[in-house]
Design a protein around this motif. Structure first.
Motif, PDB file in Angstrom:
ATOM      1  N   THR A   1      12.672  -2.528   4.714  1.00 46.72           N
ATOM      2  CA  THR A   1      11.247  -2.691   4.417  1.00 46.72           C
ATOM      3  C   THR A   1      10.964  -4.058   3.802  1.00 46.72           C
ATOM      4  N   ALA A   2       9.803  -4.594   4.163  1.00 44.83           N
ATOM      5  CA  ALA A   2       9.385  -5.893   3.639  1.00 44.83           C
ATOM      6  C   ALA A   2       9.165  -5.818   2.133  1.00 44.83           C
ATOM      7  N   SER A   3       8.657  -4.695   1.645  1.00 45.46           N
ATOM      8  CA  SER A   3       8.388  -4.582   0.212  1.00 45.46           C
ATOM      9  C   SER A   3       9.677  -4.624  -0.613  1.00 45.46           C
ATOM     10  N   CYS A   4      10.724  -3.984  -0.134  1.00 45.12           N
ATOM     11  CA  CYS A   4      11.992  -4.031  -0.872  1.00 45.12           C
ATOM     12  C   CYS A   4      12.695  -5.373  -0.695  1.00 45.12           C
TER      13      CYS A   4
ATOM     14  N   GLU B   1       0.902   2.034  -6.105  1.00 43.51           N
ATOM     15  CA  GLU B   1       2.134   1.608  -5.446  1.00 43.51           C
ATOM     16  C   GLU B   1       2.557   0.227  -5.948  1.00 43.51           C
ATOM     17  N   GLN B   2       1.599  -0.667  -6.140  1.00 41.83           N
ATOM     18  CA  GLN B   2       1.914  -1.993  -6.684  1.00 41.83           C
ATOM     19  C   GLN B   2       2.475  -1.866  -8.098  1.00 41.83           C
TER      20      GLN B   2
ATOM     21  N   THR C   1       4.009   7.382  -0.236  1.00 43.86           N
ATOM     22  CA  THR C   1       5.434   7.065  -0.250  1.00 43.86           C
ATOM     23  C   THR C   1       6.034   7.144   1.144  1.00 43.86           C
ATOM     24  N   GLN C   2       7.158   6.462   1.296  1.00 45.95           N
ATOM     25  CA  GLN C   2       7.959   6.554   2.523  1.00 45.95           C
ATOM     26  C   GLN C   2       9.407   6.379   2.096  1.00 45.95           C
ATOM     27  N   PHE C   3      10.192   7.437   2.239  1.00 41.59           N
ATOM     28  CA  PHE C   3      11.609   7.393   1.915  1.00 41.59           C
ATOM     29  C   PHE C   3      12.374   7.866   3.135  1.00 41.59           C
TER      30      PHE C   3
ATOM     31  N   GLN D   1       0.809  -1.226   0.000  1.00 41.69           N
ATOM     32  CA  GLN D   1       0.000   0.000   0.000  1.00 41.69           C
ATOM     33  C   GLN D   1       0.844   1.278   0.000  1.00 41.69           C
ATOM     34  N   VAL D   2       2.165   1.143   0.177  1.00 43.68           N
ATOM     35  CA  VAL D   2       3.064   2.299   0.235  1.00 43.68           C
ATOM     36  C   VAL D   2       4.289   1.991  -0.612  1.00 43.68           C
ATOM     37  N   PHE D   3       4.706   2.961  -1.414  1.00 39.21           N
ATOM     38  CA  PHE D   3       5.916   2.834  -2.214  1.00 39.21           C
ATOM     39  C   PHE D   3       7.062   3.365  -1.359  1.00 39.21           C
TER      40      PHE D   3
END
Length: 180
Positions: free
Chosen positions: A66-69, A97-98, A132-134, A52-54
């Motif tokens: 991050t789990a997504s990366c 985001e997906q 986003t979250q950077f 849900q977040v890039f």
């Protein structure tokens, strides 16, 4: 008594650290292949299919992975059907985001894919809001802006050089929408 002495010796060895049982890390399991690798790849696919977040590789003050990366890195490096998965995620993804992770994956697997994603060709997505979250910064942006940044950077902020354990990663949740 004759059974007690070997038991005490075994406990002493374990307690002093003379016998160590090390579990293989995610990378070792993936390189070995087999059923364990399939499970890890399926977990990675599941994470990206529900993101849900890039987010960048590491977030927050502690730089938590991050789990997504983690998932993106697993699929890019170890999934023989990565390109097909990323194409499906791009076509069928429910969130922008997906789709951005799908593009990051496609560009990482095949840098020539960059040519495919021009802003004109994906105009239907360019104004969509992206969460986003950077690092420490959580924000909202547009798909077009994030895509331009992604294509310019060639996805280095999204792949790990050394894969952390999935148990070291954090999920990134969307911040609530502002109330009016």
């Amino acid at each position: 008594m004759r059974f007690l002495i070997p038991l005490i010796a075994a406990v002493a060895l374990v307690c002093t650290g003379s016998i160590r049982a090390e579990l293989p890390d995610d990378e070792a399991l993936l390189k070995r292949g087999g059923a364990d690798a399939v499970v890890i790849i399926q977990k990675a696919r599941s994470i990206l299919a529900s993101v849900q977040v890039f987010a960048s590789r590491e977030i927050g003050e502690a730089g938590s992975p991050t789990a997504s990366c983690w998932a993106l890195t697993v699929i890019v490096r170890h999934d023989s059907e990565a390109k097909e998965f990323f194409n499906d995620l791009y076509r069928l993804g429910e969130t922008p985001e997906q789709r951005l992770y799908a593009i990051a994956g496609l560009v990482s697997v095949d840098p020539m894919e960059k040519k495919r994603f021009t802003l004109d060709d994906i105009s239907k997505f360019t104004e969509m809001t992206v969460h986003t979250q950077f690092g420490c910064i959580s924000a909202r942006s547009t798909f077009g802006a994030e895509l331009a940044s992604l294509l310019e950077s060639s996805a280095p902020y999204y792949l790990f050089e050394t894969l952390p354990s999935i148990y070291q990663t954090v999920d990134v949740a969307r911040h609530p929408e502002p109330t009016k």
